[in-house]
Design a protein around this motif. Sequence first.
Motif, short mmCIF file in Angstrom:
data_model
loop_
_atom_site.label_atom_id
_atom_site.label_comp_id
_atom_site.label_asym_id
_atom_site.label_seq_id
_atom_site.Cartn_x
_atom_site.Cartn_y
_atom_site.Cartn_z
N SER A 122 2.76 -9.89 -0.59
CA SER A 122 2.94 -11.10 -1.38
C SER A 122 2.14 -11.04 -2.68
CB SER A 122 2.53 -12.34 -0.56
OG SER A 122 3.41 -12.53 0.53
N GLU A 123 1.59 -9.84 -2.98
CA GLU A 123 0.89 -9.65 -4.24
C GLU A 123 1.90 -9.68 -5.39
OE1 GLU A 123 -2.19 -9.61 -4.84
OE2 GLU A 123 -3.18 -9.17 -2.93
N THR A 124 1.43 -9.99 -6.60
CA THR A 124 2.32 -10.03 -7.76
C THR A 124 2.79 -8.63 -8.12
OG1 THR A 124 0.54 -9.77 -9.37
CG2 THR A 124 1.07 -12.03 -8.67
N ARG A 125 3.95 -8.56 -8.77
CA ARG A 125 4.48 -7.26 -9.17
C ARG A 125 3.51 -6.55 -10.12
NH1 ARG A 125 10.46 -6.29 -11.76
NH2 ARG A 125 10.98 -7.68 -10.01
N TRP A 131 -1.92 -1.22 -9.57
CA TRP A 131 -2.77 -0.57 -8.56
C TRP A 131 -2.28 0.83 -8.26
CZ3 TRP A 131 -3.23 1.82 -3.89
CH2 TRP A 131 -4.48 1.79 -3.28
N PHE A 132 -1.00 0.99 -8.02
CA PHE A 132 -0.47 2.31 -7.66
C PHE A 132 -0.39 3.24 -8.86
CE2 PHE A 132 1.01 -0.08 -3.93
CZ PHE A 132 0.54 0.77 -2.93
N ARG A 133 -0.30 2.69 -10.05
CA ARG A 133 -0.31 3.53 -11.24
C ARG A 133 -1.68 4.20 -11.41
NH1 ARG A 133 1.15 -0.05 -14.74
NH2 ARG A 133 3.39 0.42 -14.72
N GLU A 134 -2.73 3.47 -11.04
CA GLU A 134 -4.08 4.00 -11.19
C GLU A 134 -4.53 4.83 -9.98
OE1 GLU A 134 -5.97 3.75 -13.90
OE2 GLU A 134 -4.31 2.68 -14.88
N ILE A 211 -12.32 23.61 -3.55
CA ILE A 211 -11.55 23.51 -4.78
C ILE A 211 -10.25 22.74 -4.49
CG2 ILE A 211 -10.31 24.78 -6.58
CD1 ILE A 211 -12.31 27.10 -6.03
N THR A 212 -10.14 21.54 -5.06
CA THR A 212 -8.92 20.74 -4.88
C THR A 212 -7.91 21.11 -5.96
OG1 THR A 212 -9.84 18.95 -6.21
CG2 THR A 212 -10.17 18.83 -3.82
N MET A 213 -6.62 21.04 -5.60
CA MET A 213 -5.61 21.48 -6.55
C MET A 213 -4.36 20.58 -6.55
SD MET A 213 -4.44 25.42 -7.13
CE MET A 213 -6.07 25.94 -7.65
N VAL A 214 -4.30 19.61 -5.65
CA VAL A 214 -3.17 18.69 -5.63
C VAL A 214 -3.70 17.26 -5.59
CG1 VAL A 214 -1.66 20.32 -4.43
CG2 VAL A 214 -3.01 18.69 -3.09
N ASP A 215 -2.83 16.31 -5.87
CA ASP A 215 -3.19 14.89 -5.82
C ASP A 215 -2.29 14.15 -4.83
OD1 ASP A 215 -5.28 14.84 -7.71
OD2 ASP A 215 -3.83 14.90 -9.35
N PHE A 216 -2.92 13.33 -4.02
CA PHE A 216 -2.18 12.41 -3.15
C PHE A 216 -1.83 11.20 -4.00
CE2 PHE A 216 -2.44 8.63 -0.35
CZ PHE A 216 -1.42 8.92 0.54
N VAL A 217 -0.54 11.04 -4.28
CA VAL A 217 -0.08 9.99 -5.20
C VAL A 217 1.04 9.19 -4.55
CG1 VAL A 217 0.94 9.53 -7.46
CG2 VAL A 217 -0.67 11.41 -7.20
N ILE A 218 0.99 7.88 -4.74
CA ILE A 218 2.07 7.00 -4.27
C ILE A 218 2.74 6.38 -5.48
CG2 ILE A 218 2.65 4.95 -2.91
CD1 ILE A 218 0.21 5.50 -1.18
N THR A 219 4.06 6.58 -5.58
CA THR A 219 4.84 6.07 -6.70
C THR A 219 5.75 4.95 -6.25
OG1 THR A 219 4.84 8.29 -7.69
CG2 THR A 219 6.45 6.71 -8.55
N VAL A 220 5.79 3.89 -7.03
CA VAL A 220 6.68 2.76 -6.73
C VAL A 220 8.06 3.06 -7.31
CG1 VAL A 220 7.08 0.29 -6.99
CG2 VAL A 220 4.74 1.16 -6.81
#
Length: 246
Positions: A122-125, A131-134, A211-220
């Motif tokens: 119920s959070e605003t768009r 949030w997910f962009r950052e 050594i990290t080489m990938v990102d865990f990312v969630i895209t809307v």
Amino acid sequence: YTVTVYSIQYSTVVVTMPKSKKDKSVSLTKTKKKGRKEKTALVGRVREYADLYSSVYILSVDNMRNAKLKDVRELWKHSRFVFAKNRVISVALGGTKQSEYKTNFHLISKQLKGDVGLLFTSETREYVLGWFREFRQPDFARSGDVAARTVSIEEGPLTQFPFSMEPQLRLLGMPTKLKKGVINLETSHEICSDGDVLTPEQARLLKLFDITMVDFVITVKAVWDDNKFTILERESSDEDITETVE
């Protein structure tokens, strides 16, 4: 003369061996019933969330990590995530205009392709998209991932590792030797080159060297709210291009 007949009785001893757990039979009927029960429960949960929350977002995940997804769930306790079989979720939402649970839910079902999930909130768009962009969490690459850069280790002592790890590093392809109880790299060693498809050994070495080489990312990908369904596409400018279906 006298004939004496002796009667000998034999007793039979039956030895019963304990049954192996592997010998236990599994009823396919019970398995199918359990599967149906779980699917029915999932359909019920999805519809319950649809009644509780005002909006639904379709999410896609890059470099899925269950532990990191669990952390995101903790940060969004006030909302609900659903990652399950798309077909079952579609049953809950409704795959057609006639069967949809709410207005335009069938449009959500049409977009459930590949590795995606749903967020009920119920959070605003504005808040959700921001949030997910950052949000971005670095993680270790796995076998089969593409190396994002070249990584080389210079020759010399590897004091970050205990001496007992020397055989393991050598098996992973590093030219190492023990010198006075300290692991030494005899010559500089390139773990991977930019663009390499990582082998299990390369992925293991990158993790050992932290050594990290990938990102865990969630895209809307899309959003449903106010009975309207909007497809979101992000361009390089980070602006959202929307296509709304009422």
